[in-house]
Design an enzyme around this catalytic site. Structure first.
Site, PDB file in Angstrom:
ATOM      1  N   ASP A 185       0.798  -1.227   0.000  1.00 36.64           N
ATOM      2  CA  ASP A 185       0.000   0.000   0.000  1.00 36.64           C
ATOM      3  C   ASP A 185       0.825   1.269   0.000  1.00 36.64           C
ATOM      4  OD1 ASP A 185       0.729  -0.546   2.778  1.00 36.64           O
ATOM      5  OD2 ASP A 185      -0.621   1.104   3.294  1.00 36.64           O
ATOM      6  N   TYR A 209      -6.130   0.993   8.784  1.00 31.20           N
ATOM      7  CA  TYR A 209      -7.193   1.370   7.838  1.00 31.20           C
ATOM      8  C   TYR A 209      -8.557   1.093   8.459  1.00 31.20           C
ATOM      9  CZ  TYR A 209      -3.594   1.972   4.286  1.00 31.20           C
ATOM     10  OH  TYR A 209      -2.498   2.405   3.580  1.00 31.20           O
ATOM     11  N   GLU A 269       6.043   9.626   3.518  1.00 33.48           N
ATOM     12  CA  GLU A 269       5.596   8.312   3.049  1.00 33.48           C
ATOM     13  C   GLU A 269       4.654   8.462   1.865  1.00 33.48           C
ATOM     14  OE1 GLU A 269       4.089   4.024   4.795  1.00 33.48           O
ATOM     15  OE2 GLU A 269       3.582   5.826   5.916  1.00 33.48           O
TER      16      GLU A 269
END
Length: 653
Positions: free
Chosen positions: A72, A248, A493
């Site tokens: 991800d 998440y 990130e």
């Protein structure tokens, strides 16, 4: 890897190229980033050559093949919810702006990026009511700083099923597969059908013509597999896959994903069942009630509202028009908030960037900007303005706003920093990303341990040994400040869902609009083959048409009205060749054309872009007249020569 929601933006349909940045170069780089995020066996045409195979035993302990998919962000976990949203947004980018991507030579790469995700989803959905939603564990992964190729962390697989539901995860995955099926409809009909079979199960009950079923490219369509699973067994996925909660968490719940999936399934199939679902559940499930200022992997409401507004402007709402108008009001609430012209506006930095949160704020910028872009084109195609509490706004202002956000990302900001790695001269050098920050296994195959990676590579003050080209990082804080440090994960990130929405925006800004009506059915062109080896690809077999076709069809005119038809594409299905025709009707007079009626004979298939009046065709629902010098376009599909189109009545005022 960050996780929350964001406001959507609106763009507009400016004429041709927009100067200032090399949007084509940025598009190429932003697509390349996805190759650095690949898990599994890398293909022979892998362009990010410092990566190697990884995660080759994923799913094995569960008796499943879960090799493939995407990491991800800067870690080595495969999270299903953001991965599915990434694929949905990449697909939407191609559906709207595939022609522009083809013109820049990047369509093939973008479609490969989608297929890398959908191939994995097919594996992750081995049974109708089983879906694997995560491989790896964020907690153990974050205790290690290793290359994907060296992983020693827990690679357990986590799934949802009727006893452990996850409507949000299943709904988003259904949306991704439905959207991707549109992308591959013409270039790979069999694969498109396979994707839809994972969203559907039995025999088609859709109220559409057989010709349209052939056009959209599926052989079996029906009532739902993934969507039915999501809708029947309701629950939040992070209540079943609890290890995802820290990373998440589904804050918005699952109603938005169910509506989102229904909207994409309707767009992919034309099945009235999904339009009914949107109409009957819009009020109770929040589609018409939630006015949002964020859009992202968690909150889908602005995306649903934008799609339903498109259906309304296409004249598809039928007796649900009052409900769909309420969806549209909320879509425009979001757009106006991004422009600063609503009743509740989004926060912006002094430099003008949308600001939602400290951690990976850029995800909200790109997703909102994409919505602004497509909605501006919808409005321009419908010939209407955006309605804000501060007054009406022209579609071009929406596109201009989205452009300003993209330009900020590419370097037009107080720091003169590009937040896309590898674009421009001043971009982040110490990205919070395991694979890019550790020497490539191809350069130094020595094993990098969990803690050894932290000691040697994470703590290094030097630039990354591997350039993570195209990655859009988290971005600056609320005051446009940015710290280029590897431990500054909130700002340095990257994430796949940062990049996915920007593909469409960059394609649009690079190639312009091209005059295409965004309210007509999307036709994704076949990509130019990506040649990676000198050996020539075999030539495709040529199938002759079932009967001779004349193209372009001869133009006709009736006084001040000109009609020009042309054949735009054709394809073979079940031994028959189908043709798509585009017809342009132009008002050549100096007055406004009203009450137009067209007579169309020798039409043997479906038609879009006009209203069927019974014995004639009139203006589409979103158009009342045609100003002097303006044109409208409609399209139809059948297996014969061009239909006979003539003017039977009109008035000039």
């Amino acid at each position: 890897m960050e996780k929350f929601m964001t406001p959507l933006l609106l763009l507009l349909c400016l004429p041709l190229a927009l100067a200032g940045h090399d949007y084509g170069q940025a598009l190429s780089k932003s697509i390349l980033f996805f190759e650095a995020q690949r898990s599994g066996y890398l293909p022979h045409n892998q362009r990010v050559t410092w990566r190697a195979n990884s995660g080759l035993n994923d799913g094995k302990a569960s008796g499943a093949d879960l090799v493939g998919g995407y990491y991800d962000a800067g870690d080595n976990v495969k999270f299903g919810l953001p991965m599915a949203f990434t694929v949905t947004m990449m697909s939407w980018s191609i559906i709207e702006y595939g022609k522009q991507m083809a013109a820049s030579g990047e369509l093939g790469h973008a479609m490969n990026a989608i297929k890398w995700g959908t191939d994995y989803f097919i594996k992750a959905h081995p049974q109708p009511n089983v879906l694997y939603g995560e491989v790896g564990d964020g907690n153990t992964d974050h205790n290690c700083w290793q290359r994907p190729e060296d992983m020693t962390t827990d690679r357990r697989a986590y799934k949802i099923d009727p006893s452990n539901p996850g409507s949000d995860l299943a709904g988003e995955t259904a949306a991704a597969m439905a959207a991707a099926s549109i992308v591959f409809r013409h270039s790979d009909p069999a694969y498109s059908s396979e994707l839809l079979r994972h969203a559907y199960q039995a025999t088609c009950q859709a109220q559409v013509s057989a010709a349209f079923m052939v056009y959209i490219g599926f052989s079996v369509v029906s009532v739902i597999a993934l969507f039915d699973f999501a809708d029947k067994y309701r629950g939040k996925y992070d209540s079943s896959i609890t290890v995802a909660q820290k990373y998440y968490r589904s804050i918005s719940g699952y109603n938005d994903e169910l509506l989102w999936a229904a909207a994409w399934l309707y767009q992919a199939s034309g099945n009235q069942h999904y339009l009914d679902y949107l109409g009957k559940n819009g009020d109770s499930m929040g589609g018409t009630g939630w006015g949002m200022t964020e859009f992202g992997w968690d909150v889908k409401y602005p995306g649903v509202q934008t799609l339903v507004a498109k259906f309304l402007m296409q004249g598809k709402a039928g007796h649900y028009a009052p409900v769909f108008e309420r969806y549209q009001q909320k879509a425009e609430y979001f757009m106006c908030s991004c422009l600063g012209k609503g009743s509740r506006n989004v926060q912006k930095t002094p430099g003008g960037l949308i600001f939602r949160q400290r951690w990976n704020n850029m995800q909200f910028v790109t997703s909102a900007s994409f919505l602004a872009t497509v909605y501006s084109d919808y409005l321009a195609s419908a010939g209407r303005d955006l309605k804000c509490s501060a007054g009406n706004v022209a579609p071009a202002e929406l596109l201009g706003f989205a452009k300003s956000q993209v330009d900020y990302i590419l370097g037009d900001n107080p720091r003169a920093t590009s937040y896309m790695v590898g674009y421009g001269n001043n971009y982040p050098q110490r990205v919070h990303h395991r694979a890019s920050s550790i020497v490539s296994i191809k350069v130094n195959p020595s094993f990098v341990s969990c803690r050894g990676g932290y000691a040697t590579w994470f703590s290094s003050k030097g630039s990354d040994p591997n350039l993570l080209v195209g990655a859009v990082v988290g971005g600056p804080d609320a005051y446009d400040n940015f710290g280029d440090r590897r431990d500054n994960y909130e700002q340095t990130e990257p994430a796949t869902y940062n990049n996915a929405p920007i593909l469409g925006i960059l394609a649009r800004l690079n190639a312009g609009h091209g005059g295409y009506n965004q309210l007509l059915p999307a036709i994704v062109p076949a990509p130019t083959p990506v040649v990676t080896k000198p050996s020539p690809a075999p030539k495709p077999k040529t199938i002759p048409p079932t009967k001779p076709i004349t193209t372009p069809a001869p133009a006709s005119s009736s006084g001040p009205i000109a009609i020009q038809q042309k054949l735009t594409t054709s394809w073979i299905s079940n031994g028959k060749r189908y043709y798509r025709y585009s017809t342009i009707v132009t008002n050549k007079s100096a007055k406004t054309l009203k009450n137009l009626k067209l007579s169309i004979s020798k039409l043997y298939g479906p038609l879009w872009g006009l209203t069927n009046l019974g014995n004639a065709y009139g203006f589409p629902s979103w158009l009342n007249n045609l100003a002097a010098g303006k044109s409208l376009e409609f399209v139809y599909i059948h297996t014969a020569n061009a239909a006979d189109v003539s003017v039977s009545a009109y008035t000039l005022a």
